[in-house]
Every structure is written in structure tokens, then in C-alpha cells.
Design a protein around this motif. Sequence first.
Motif, short mmCIF file in Angstrom:
data_model
loop_
_atom_site.label_atom_id
_atom_site.label_comp_id
_atom_site.label_asym_id
_atom_site.label_seq_id
_atom_site.Cartn_x
_atom_site.Cartn_y
_atom_site.Cartn_z
N ARG A 91 0.84 -1.21 0.00
CA ARG A 91 0.00 0.00 0.00
C ARG A 91 0.87 1.25 0.00
N MET A 92 1.96 1.23 0.74
CA MET A 92 2.85 2.39 0.79
C MET A 92 3.55 2.61 -0.55
N VAL A 93 3.83 1.54 -1.27
CA VAL A 93 4.40 1.68 -2.62
C VAL A 93 3.41 2.40 -3.52
N GLN A 94 2.14 2.03 -3.42
CA GLN A 94 1.10 2.70 -4.22
C GLN A 94 1.00 4.17 -3.85
N ARG B 130 3.35 6.04 -2.63
CA ARG B 130 4.53 6.75 -3.10
C ARG B 130 4.41 7.10 -4.58
N ALA B 131 3.79 6.21 -5.34
CA ALA B 131 3.56 6.49 -6.76
C ALA B 131 2.63 7.68 -6.94
N GLU B 132 1.81 7.95 -5.92
CA GLU B 132 0.89 9.09 -5.95
C GLU B 132 1.50 10.33 -5.31
N GLY B 133 2.78 10.27 -4.96
CA GLY B 133 3.45 11.43 -4.39
C GLY B 133 3.35 11.54 -2.89
N ARG B 134 2.99 10.45 -2.21
CA ARG B 134 2.84 10.49 -0.75
C ARG B 134 3.76 9.47 -0.10
N ARG B 135 4.54 9.92 0.85
CA ARG B 135 5.38 9.02 1.61
C ARG B 135 4.57 8.41 2.75
N GLY B 136 5.15 7.41 3.42
CA GLY B 136 4.42 6.74 4.49
C GLY B 136 5.29 6.51 5.71
N SER B 137 4.62 6.28 6.83
CA SER B 137 5.28 5.88 8.06
C SER B 137 4.60 4.61 8.56
N SER C 160 11.91 -2.08 -1.17
CA SER C 160 10.90 -1.49 -2.05
C SER C 160 11.28 -0.08 -2.49
N GLY C 161 12.42 0.41 -2.02
CA GLY C 161 12.85 1.75 -2.40
C GLY C 161 12.14 2.86 -1.66
N LEU C 162 11.53 2.53 -0.52
CA LEU C 162 10.80 3.51 0.28
C LEU C 162 11.67 4.05 1.41
N LEU D 269 2.00 9.96 5.14
CA LEU D 269 0.80 9.39 5.74
C LEU D 269 1.18 8.34 6.77
N TYR D 270 0.49 8.38 7.89
CA TYR D 270 0.67 7.41 8.97
C TYR D 270 -0.06 6.14 8.56
N CYS D 271 0.69 5.06 8.35
CA CYS D 271 0.15 3.84 7.75
C CYS D 271 0.19 2.67 8.73
N PRO D 272 -0.90 2.44 9.47
CA PRO D 272 -0.92 1.33 10.42
C PRO D 272 -1.21 0.01 9.72
#
Length: 333
Positions: free
Chosen positions: A46-49, A51-58, A89-91, A300-303
Motif C-alpha cells: 500500500r505504501m508503494v502505491q 509513493r507512486a501518488e506522491g505520498r510518503r508513508g510511516s 521497495s525503495g521507500l 501518511l501514517y500507515c498502520p
Amino acid sequence: MRYWQRAMIFCARHGGLTAAVHGSSFMTRFSRQFVAAEDCRGAVERMVQLRAEGRRGSLFYLGEYVESAQEVEATVQALLAGIPLLASSGLDVHVSVDPTQIGSMLSWELCRENAQRLAEAIRDSVQDAAPSASFGWPDASRDRQEVSRSMLMLDMEDSSVTQPTLDLYHALHDASLPVAVTVQSYLHRTTDDLAALVAKGAAVRLVKGAFAEPASRAHVRRADVDDAYRLHMTMLFSSAARETGVYPVLGTHDERMMRFGASLAQVGGWASDGWEVEMLLGVRPAVQQRLVRQGTALRLYCPFGQSWWPYSVRRIGENPRNALFVLRSIAGV
């Protein structure tokens, strides 16, 4: 507002209610608004998706106020499993954790040991993926373009653990580990705490604060909380903060505060990649899209995990308007 928060905290910590809700197939739709996936691999996908939309994750593993040594270790293992997945994943290897998840309710020494394990794993995973990568903590002379956003972000819980959480941050920072910390602007003590963090060149996530604290410890009027948040943003974007290498993270869904922070950054000459806004997954998606279009760095905070009810209901507790958003999403309107 404090009564609403207390009610939601009660719901979040009620074991019987949690079990009943987790057993409801209908209510699993509720969890999808705020939770990236049930397992680590799904969350990273989900975080890879994103990132493709311009949003990083935690990455954050669901669970709080853990009193079992076995559950503490399970939490640490879940995050340790996610760290190499993020790197491969390059994140950004950006992981958020509550101290009460990793042992503070058993002992702060255990919590420190587990936080160190996680921070060292983050450091090692990035060095393995890119040997030339530099975290920049605590080196204030670094070029902002070269700073890695990979770090262990210490979440901040209720005021009873504020000082030991800050002590934990300072211990990890002084060991040259990639660590950041959250501070709550509504606490009366935060101005002094933030001054010490600015002097150290810290990466700081600034939030308003969502716990029902007494007036002796925190601002309780909304206007006073907002004023405190603006004051503390001013400290994070000060010339002194730039000189020491502070990395400001605005943890807010309040567009007024985002605009104020952006204006401070512009006036102070901060680079666009020198600070960021952090929001919760699933909250105010239109605002998220607008920030991305504007070129604001957004995280984005990604639980992930199965204990989604306590987390989700606490998000409603932070702002009653979140309840309407979720109900409308469940209804498909």
C-alpha cells in the motif's frame, strides 16, 4: 470536547467491545479507512502505491498500552520484518512506534533496548541498500538534499510518559541513531521541551495533542491550543532551527495550520524538501491530494495489523468530524 475524547478512549480500551467489533464483518469496512493492511507485506505494498501518488508513508504496527512481554516482542518482530521490506521497495524506512508498544509498561530499560534494536535495524537497512546514504542525525552541517528520511519516529502518548519518552529520544540521538520524536503543543511544558530539541537539531513531529489532559498540564480551550501550535511552528521554522538542522514535521489535518507553516517556511527560506506535513491514512483525502499538487512533502501514517478498533476509535476521538467521515464512507456516500 474532553468528554468526547474520554468516551472514545474508554471505547478504545474496552476489551469486550473490542472483541465484539473485531468479530463483525460489517465493521471491517470501518477499519479500511484508517488501516493500510492486516499484515506487513500488504502495508508495504500500500505504501508503494501511495509513493507512486506522491505520498510518503510511516509504518506503524497496531497495538498500544501493551502489558505482556510476549506481545511486546511480537510488536518488535513485526516492525523488524517490515524494515527490510521498506528498504527493498525503495521507500523511506520510516517507522512510528508508541513506547507502550515496545515495553515501557514493563520497564523503560526494556523499551530503550527495543527502540535501539529498531533504530539500528533502520540504520543498517539503509546502509545496506545505499552505502552512501547519510541520516544526518545529529550532524547539523549536512546538505539538506542528502538527508535520509529514514528514521524511527517516537510517538507521544499521555503526559505521564512525556519525560521518559523525551529521555529515550535523547539517548538514541546521542548514540547517533536515526530517531525523531513527537511533541504535543497543547502541553504547557512543550515550549521548553521544543527549545531543547531545536538546540539539538532534532527531527520533530509537532501535533496538537489528543489526550484528555487536565488544565494544570495542558491548554483545554481550542483557541489556546491553536495559539500554542502556531508558537511552536514558529520555533521549528526559526533561523536557529535551520542552523542546527531541525527537520519540522507538521502532524495536523488543520489547513489553517498547514498554511501558516508553509508561510513560515517560505519567509524563512526553507527548501521544499526540508520539512513535511504528516496526516493519517484515510483522513481528508481531498486535502492530501491538494497538498501533493502544491508540491508540499506529505507523509501518511500507515498502520497495519488486526487490532484496528482501538486505533480507529482513537482517531474519531481526536475530532468528532472524523466520525461523520467514516460513517459516510461505510455507507458509500
